[in-house]
Design a protein around this motif. Structure first.
Motif, PDB file in Angstrom:
ATOM      1  N   SER A   1       6.930 -31.388  -4.837  1.00 43.21           N
ATOM      2  CA  SER A   1       5.968 -32.518  -4.615  1.00 43.21           C
ATOM      3  C   SER A   1       5.128 -32.491  -5.885  1.00 43.21           C
ATOM      4  O   SER A   1       4.516 -33.653  -5.943  1.00 43.21           O
TER       5      SER A   1
ATOM      6  N   GLY B   1      10.111 -35.941  -5.140  1.00 47.26           N
ATOM      7  CA  GLY B   1       9.147 -34.959  -3.993  1.00 47.26           C
ATOM      8  C   GLY B   1      10.272 -34.625  -3.030  1.00 47.26           C
ATOM      9  O   GLY B   1      11.524 -34.751  -3.005  1.00 47.26           O
TER      10      GLY B   1
ATOM     11  N   GLU C   1       9.000 -39.462  -1.307  1.00 49.65           N
ATOM     12  CA  GLU C   1       7.671 -39.417  -1.285  1.00 49.65           C
ATOM     13  C   GLU C   1       7.201 -40.621  -1.790  1.00 49.65           C
ATOM     14  O   GLU C   1       6.127 -41.215  -1.137  1.00 49.65           O
TER      15      GLU C   1
END
Ligand SMILES: C[S@@+](CC[C@H](N)C(=O)[O-])C[C@H]1O[C@@H](n2cnc3c(N)ncnc32)[C@H](O)[C@@H]1O
Length: 188
Positions: free
Chosen positions: A102, A117, A122
């Motif tokens: 991340s 991520g 993400e």
């Protein structure tokens, strides 16, 4: 595929002053193939990028191919959202979809081209809630995914927000299983 469209000129991308810009690859060409198949349904495009060099590179690509475009440097569609609400006929997203830690997400340089991520989702997951708001009644949304992104889950998720989706084109590129997902409003 024989569609009558030539491959756009893009030899400047990924080198020289555009070295920190994603050079079109299998994912980009799969998206182009999907758009060529649907060309008659497509009329207008808008574009944004978080990487200023990518926006400049896109401007050059457009002028090399006799297309007029004004790329907007913004996070996703942040500075266009209120203006474009309900008005986007064609929405394309080739996101950073690679599974990474991340901490690698959120760059404004070349890493932004791939760092997705957790589950590679993400950036995509921040964008998905905006899609129903942006699309016009007959709007189409095209999204590039890899298998790790769980495309079926994305189709189910947008289905709950009134968008019907399917995988319209897939290919294998190295160890990536790429798909173009295409969505439209359920009632159209
Ligand atoms: C996989 S590359 C695709 C590049 C090009 N559109 C193509 O299809 O060949 C992903 C692009 O998304 C941009 N990007 C990543 N995160 C973004 C964000 N939050 N907002 C806008 N653009 C973003 C990257 O800078 C990169 O140019």
């Amino acid at each position: 595929m024989c569609t009558g469209y030539s491959t756009p000129v893009y030899s400047h991308a990924g080198r020289g002053r555009f070295r920190d810009v994603y050079e079109p690859a299998e994912d980009s060409f799969l998206l182009i193939d999907a758009l060529e198949i649907d060309a008659q349904r497509l009329q207008l495009m808008s574009c944004t990028d978080v990487n200023p060099a990518a926006a400049q590179c896109t401007e050059k690509t457009a002028s090399c191919n006799n297309v007029s475009l004004q790329p907007v440097i913004t996070d996703l569609v942040e500075c266009l959202l209120s203006r474009l609400s309900g008005k986007v006929d064609v929405l394309l997203f080739n996101p950073p979809y690679v599974v990474t830690p991340s901490e690698e997400v959120g760059s404004r340089g070349i890493e932004a081209a791939w760092a997705g991520g957790k589950r590679g989702r993400e950036v995509t997951d921040r964008f998905l809630p905006l899609v129903p708001q942006l699309l016009s009644p007959k709007g189409l949304f095209y999204l590039i995914t890899v298998a790790e992104n769980d495309p079926d889950e994305i189709i189910n998720l947008l289905g709950k927000h009134g968008l019907k989706g399917e995988s319209c084109l897939s290919t294998r590129a190295g160890n990536e299983r790429l798909s173009v997902l295409r969505f439209h409003r359920s009632q159209t």
